[in-house]
Design a protein around this motif. Structure first.
Motif, PDB file in Angstrom:
ATOM      1  N   HIS A  37       0.848  -1.181   0.000  1.00  0.00           N
ATOM      2  CA  HIS A  37       0.000   0.000   0.000  1.00  0.00           C
ATOM      3  C   HIS A  37       0.888   1.237   0.000  1.00  0.00           C
ATOM      4  O   HIS A  37       2.028   1.183   0.480  1.00  0.00           O
ATOM      5  N   THR A  38       0.347   2.338  -0.496  1.00  0.00           N
ATOM      6  CA  THR A  38       1.120   3.578  -0.517  1.00  0.00           C
ATOM      7  C   THR A  38       0.286   4.748  -0.010  1.00  0.00           C
ATOM      8  O   THR A  38      -0.933   4.758  -0.127  1.00  0.00           O
ATOM      9  N   VAL A  39       1.003   5.708   0.566  1.00  0.00           N
ATOM     10  CA  VAL A  39       0.444   7.002   0.943  1.00  0.00           C
ATOM     11  C   VAL A  39       1.413   8.071   0.462  1.00  0.00           C
ATOM     12  O   VAL A  39       2.570   7.782   0.178  1.00  0.00           O
ATOM     13  N   GLU A  40       0.930   9.323   0.389  1.00  0.00           N
ATOM     14  CA  GLU A  40       1.708  10.381  -0.258  1.00  0.00           C
ATOM     15  C   GLU A  40       2.486  11.298   0.683  1.00  0.00           C
ATOM     16  O   GLU A  40       3.330  12.051   0.228  1.00  0.00           O
ATOM     17  N   ASP A  41       2.177  11.278   1.969  1.00  0.00           N
ATOM     18  CA  ASP A  41       2.906  12.151   2.896  1.00  0.00           C
ATOM     19  C   ASP A  41       2.696  11.672   4.324  1.00  0.00           C
ATOM     20  O   ASP A  41       1.953  10.710   4.561  1.00  0.00           O
ATOM     21  N   GLY A  42       3.328  12.350   5.268  1.00  0.00           N
ATOM     22  CA  GLY A  42       3.249  11.950   6.656  1.00  0.00           C
ATOM     23  C   GLY A  42       1.859  12.070   7.261  1.00  0.00           C
ATOM     24  O   GLY A  42       1.475  11.273   8.113  1.00  0.00           O
ATOM     25  N   GLU A  43       1.100  13.068   6.840  1.00  0.00           N
ATOM     26  CA  GLU A  43      -0.280  13.207   7.329  1.00  0.00           C
ATOM     27  C   GLU A  43      -1.104  11.997   6.910  1.00  0.00           C
ATOM     28  O   GLU A  43      -1.836  11.425   7.719  1.00  0.00           O
ATOM     29  N   GLU A  44      -0.998  11.628   5.637  1.00  0.00           N
ATOM     30  CA  GLU A  44      -1.753  10.482   5.134  1.00  0.00           C
ATOM     31  C   GLU A  44      -1.261   9.187   5.797  1.00  0.00           C
ATOM     32  O   GLU A  44      -2.057   8.286   6.091  1.00  0.00           O
ATOM     33  N   LEU A  45       0.034   9.093   6.056  1.00  0.00           N
ATOM     34  CA  LEU A  45       0.593   7.932   6.742  1.00  0.00           C
ATOM     35  C   LEU A  45      -0.060   7.757   8.114  1.00  0.00           C
ATOM     36  O   LEU A  45      -0.512   6.666   8.472  1.00  0.00           O
ATOM     37  N   LEU A  46      -0.132   8.834   8.893  1.00  0.00           N
ATOM     38  CA  LEU A  46      -0.725   8.741  10.226  1.00  0.00           C
ATOM     39  C   LEU A  46      -2.231   8.492  10.152  1.00  0.00           C
ATOM     40  O   LEU A  46      -2.781   7.746  10.968  1.00  0.00           O
ATOM     41  N   ASP A  47      -2.902   9.069   9.163  1.00  0.00           N
ATOM     42  CA  ASP A  47      -4.324   8.775   8.974  1.00  0.00           C
ATOM     43  C   ASP A  47      -4.516   7.284   8.674  1.00  0.00           C
ATOM     44  O   ASP A  47      -5.421   6.650   9.201  1.00  0.00           O
ATOM     45  N   TYR A  48      -3.660   6.735   7.829  1.00  0.00           N
ATOM     46  CA  TYR A  48      -3.726   5.303   7.497  1.00  0.00           C
ATOM     47  C   TYR A  48      -3.527   4.458   8.759  1.00  0.00           C
ATOM     48  O   TYR A  48      -4.298   3.539   9.038  1.00  0.00           O
TER      49      TYR A  48
END
Length: 151
Positions: A37-48
């Motif tokens: 899976h991928t996310v685009e930044d640190g905010e999205e990482l923590l949301d995930y």
């Protein structure tokens, strides 16, 4: 992962869509069966990781067993995300590999001070990336004992 029925999930946080797609392709080329899976930044990482926002539908599903983290991202960079993850009792056991273009000694030292498990400079060629993914796969999924998922 020794003895696991289902391969662990790998989560990559990187703002560069080309790097995300090349890494996904390197995993395919390496024939690793892990979900990627991928996310685009640190905010999205923590949301995930916290199953918030667009990731709320993942509530109750396993967290990633390995995070590949770029340092230089918009909104919340990898350093900030690393600090938050490693200070959270529910997330801090997830192994994190910094995968970045930076070779700066300051970035390397700071990453380890924040609790990163490994620091790797992004390879320049696709064949080198495939080899790196093979090595990471062997190491993280065949050699080391990872902590069990919390239930």
């Amino acid at each position: 992962m020794k003895g696991k029925e289902r391969p662990i999930i790998i989560l990559m946080a990187d703002d560069d869509p080309d790097d995300r797609e090349l890494t996904r392709e390197a995993f395919r080329e390496s024939r690793l069966a892990n979900e990627f899976h991928t996310v685009e930044d640190g905010e999205e990482l923590l949301d995930y990781l916290h199953r918030r926002g667009r990731w709320a539908h993942l509530n109750g599903t396993p967290l990633p067993g390995l995070i590949l983290l770029d340092l230089n991202m918009p909104r919340k960079d990898g350093r900030e995300a690393l600090r938050e993850i490693k200070s959270d009792p529910h997330l801090r056991r997830i192994p994190i590999v910094v995968l970045t273009t930076s070779k700066a000694e300051e970035d390397i030292l700071r990453s380890y001070d924040l609790g990163v498990n490994s620091y790797v400079t992004k390879p320049v060629t696709f064949s080198s990336l495939v080899e790196l993914v093979r090595v990471l796969g062997r190491y993280w999924f065949e050699v080391v004992e990872l902590p069990p998922e919390e239930g």
